[in-house]
Design a protein around this motif. Sequence first.
Motif, PDB file in Angstrom:
ATOM      1  N   GLY A 104      32.933  66.361  38.864  1.00  0.00           N
ATOM      2  CA  GLY A 104      32.918  65.304  39.860  1.00  0.00           C
ATOM      3  C   GLY A 104      33.457  63.951  39.442  1.00  0.00           C
ATOM      4  N   TRP A 105      34.046  63.841  38.282  1.00  0.00           N
ATOM      5  CA  TRP A 105      34.484  62.523  37.818  1.00  0.00           C
ATOM      6  C   TRP A 105      35.652  61.965  38.619  1.00  0.00           C
ATOM      7  CZ3 TRP A 105      31.928  59.096  35.192  1.00  0.00           C
ATOM      8  CH2 TRP A 105      30.840  59.525  34.431  1.00  0.00           C
ATOM      9  N   GLU A 106      36.597  62.806  39.002  1.00  0.00           N
ATOM     10  CA  GLU A 106      37.734  62.297  39.772  1.00  0.00           C
ATOM     11  C   GLU A 106      37.266  61.666  41.079  1.00  0.00           C
ATOM     12  OE1 GLU A 106      41.077  64.888  40.285  1.00  0.00           O
ATOM     13  OE2 GLU A 106      40.904  65.634  38.235  1.00  0.00           O
ATOM     14  N   ARG A 107      36.400  62.366  41.802  1.00  0.00           N
ATOM     15  CA  ARG A 107      35.897  61.840  43.077  1.00  0.00           C
ATOM     16  C   ARG A 107      35.029  60.605  42.856  1.00  0.00           C
ATOM     17  NH1 ARG A 107      36.722  60.092  47.762  1.00  0.00           N
ATOM     18  NH2 ARG A 107      35.057  60.393  49.265  1.00  0.00           N
ATOM     19  N   ALA A 108      34.204  60.629  41.828  1.00  0.00           N
ATOM     20  CA  ALA A 108      33.358  59.463  41.543  1.00  0.00           C
ATOM     21  C   ALA A 108      34.212  58.231  41.277  1.00  0.00           C
ATOM     22  CB  ALA A 108      32.452  59.750  40.350  1.00  0.00           C
ATOM     23  N   LEU A 109      35.276  58.383  40.524  1.00  0.00           N
ATOM     24  CA  LEU A 109      36.150  57.246  40.229  1.00  0.00           C
ATOM     25  C   LEU A 109      36.841  56.744  41.488  1.00  0.00           C
ATOM     26  CD1 LEU A 109      37.591  58.360  36.788  1.00  0.00           C
ATOM     27  CD2 LEU A 109      35.862  56.612  37.241  1.00  0.00           C
ATOM     28  N   GLU A 110      37.221  57.660  42.390  1.00  0.00           N
ATOM     29  CA  GLU A 110      37.806  57.247  43.672  1.00  0.00           C
ATOM     30  C   GLU A 110      36.813  56.406  44.471  1.00  0.00           C
ATOM     31  OE1 GLU A 110      38.845  60.824  45.699  1.00  0.00           O
ATOM     32  OE2 GLU A 110      40.510  61.285  44.342  1.00  0.00           O
ATOM     33  N   LEU A 111      35.584  56.880  44.564  1.00  0.00           N
ATOM     34  CA  LEU A 111      34.553  56.158  45.318  1.00  0.00           C
ATOM     35  C   LEU A 111      34.256  54.794  44.700  1.00  0.00           C
ATOM     36  CD1 LEU A 111      32.159  59.141  46.012  1.00  0.00           C
ATOM     37  CD2 LEU A 111      33.515  57.891  47.717  1.00  0.00           C
ATOM     38  N   LEU A 112      34.220  54.734  43.393  1.00  0.00           N
ATOM     39  CA  LEU A 112      33.941  53.466  42.720  1.00  0.00           C
ATOM     40  C   LEU A 112      35.083  52.476  42.896  1.00  0.00           C
ATOM     41  CD1 LEU A 112      32.306  54.898  39.501  1.00  0.00           C
ATOM     42  CD2 LEU A 112      31.145  53.705  41.375  1.00  0.00           C
ATOM     43  N   ALA A 113      36.307  52.970  42.919  1.00  0.00           N
ATOM     44  CA  ALA A 113      37.467  52.088  43.100  1.00  0.00           C
ATOM     45  C   ALA A 113      37.472  51.442  44.486  1.00  0.00           C
ATOM     46  CB  ALA A 113      38.757  52.872  42.882  1.00  0.00           C
ATOM     47  N   GLU A 114      36.842  52.092  45.458  1.00  0.00           N
ATOM     48  CA  GLU A 114      36.771  51.561  46.820  1.00  0.00           C
ATOM     49  C   GLU A 114      35.734  50.454  46.971  1.00  0.00           C
ATOM     50  OE1 GLU A 114      35.899  54.943  49.238  1.00  0.00           O
ATOM     51  OE2 GLU A 114      37.824  55.904  48.838  1.00  0.00           O
ATOM     52  N   ARG A 115      34.860  50.297  46.005  1.00  0.00           N
ATOM     53  CA  ARG A 115      33.753  49.331  46.116  1.00  0.00           C
ATOM     54  C   ARG A 115      34.155  47.973  45.585  1.00  0.00           C
ATOM     55  NH1 ARG A 115      29.158  50.386  48.136  1.00  0.00           N
ATOM     56  NH2 ARG A 115      28.200  48.691  47.038  1.00  0.00           N
ATOM     57  N   ALA A 116      33.857  46.943  46.342  1.00  0.00           N
ATOM     58  CA  ALA A 116      34.135  45.577  45.897  1.00  0.00           C
ATOM     59  C   ALA A 116      32.889  44.939  45.280  1.00  0.00           C
ATOM     60  CB  ALA A 116      34.619  44.739  47.075  1.00  0.00           C
ATOM     61  N   ARG A 117      31.713  45.522  45.540  1.00  0.00           N
ATOM     62  CA  ARG A 117      30.444  44.943  45.082  1.00  0.00           C
ATOM     63  C   ARG A 117      30.013  45.586  43.763  1.00  0.00           C
ATOM     64  NH1 ARG A 117      27.344  42.311  49.461  1.00  0.00           N
ATOM     65  NH2 ARG A 117      26.030  42.062  47.660  1.00  0.00           N
ATOM     66  N   PRO A 118      29.203  44.889  43.000  1.00  0.00           N
ATOM     67  CA  PRO A 118      28.669  45.450  41.754  1.00  0.00           C
ATOM     68  C   PRO A 118      27.821  46.702  42.022  1.00  0.00           C
ATOM     69  CG  PRO A 118      28.247  43.095  41.873  1.00  0.00           C
ATOM     70  CD  PRO A 118      28.741  43.525  43.228  1.00  0.00           C
ATOM     71  N   ILE A 119      27.668  47.505  41.013  1.00  0.00           N
ATOM     72  CA  ILE A 119      26.854  48.709  41.110  1.00  0.00           C
ATOM     73  C   ILE A 119      25.857  48.752  39.962  1.00  0.00           C
ATOM     74  CG2 ILE A 119      28.604  50.115  42.280  1.00  0.00           C
ATOM     75  CD1 ILE A 119      29.174  51.318  39.474  1.00  0.00           C
ATOM     76  N   ARG A 120      24.875  49.615  40.094  1.00  0.00           N
ATOM     77  CA  ARG A 120      23.951  49.929  39.002  1.00  0.00           C
ATOM     78  C   ARG A 120      24.324  51.311  38.491  1.00  0.00           C
ATOM     79  NH1 ARG A 120      17.851  47.970  40.090  1.00  0.00           N
ATOM     80  NH2 ARG A 120      18.368  45.887  40.829  1.00  0.00           N
ATOM     81  N   ILE A 121      24.141  51.521  37.207  1.00  0.00           N
ATOM     82  CA  ILE A 121      24.478  52.806  36.596  1.00  0.00           C
ATOM     83  C   ILE A 121      23.226  53.370  35.942  1.00  0.00           C
ATOM     84  CG2 ILE A 121      25.895  54.000  34.884  1.00  0.00           C
ATOM     85  CD1 ILE A 121      27.953  51.763  35.215  1.00  0.00           C
ATOM     86  N   GLY A 122      23.014  54.667  36.139  1.00  0.00           N
ATOM     87  CA  GLY A 122      21.898  55.344  35.509  1.00  0.00           C
ATOM     88  C   GLY A 122      22.366  56.665  34.922  1.00  0.00           C
TER      89      GLY A 122
END
Length: 64
Positions: A13-31
Motif C-alpha cells: 500500500g505504499w504507492e497509494r499512501a504516498l498519493e493520498l499524502l501528496a494530496e494533503r495540504a495540512r499536517p498529519i500525525r504518524i503512528g
Amino acid sequence: MWSVRREGAEHMGWERALELLAERARPIRIGQITPSDRSRIYTIFLTEDGSALVACAGVRLAEG
C-alpha cells in the motif's frame, strides 16, 4: 529520510499512501502498529487532530 526498503520485505500500500499524502495540504500525525509476532509493520497517517485516517501502508517482513 526514513525508508521502507528492506531486503526480503513485501511492501503493502505504499504507492497509494504516498498519493493520498501528496494530496494533503495540512499536517498529519504518524503512528506505527507492530503485531506481537512482528511479522508486519504498519504505518498509519492520521489527520492533524487524529480524528480520521488519511492513509495506511505496511511492510511484511521476511521470515528468518
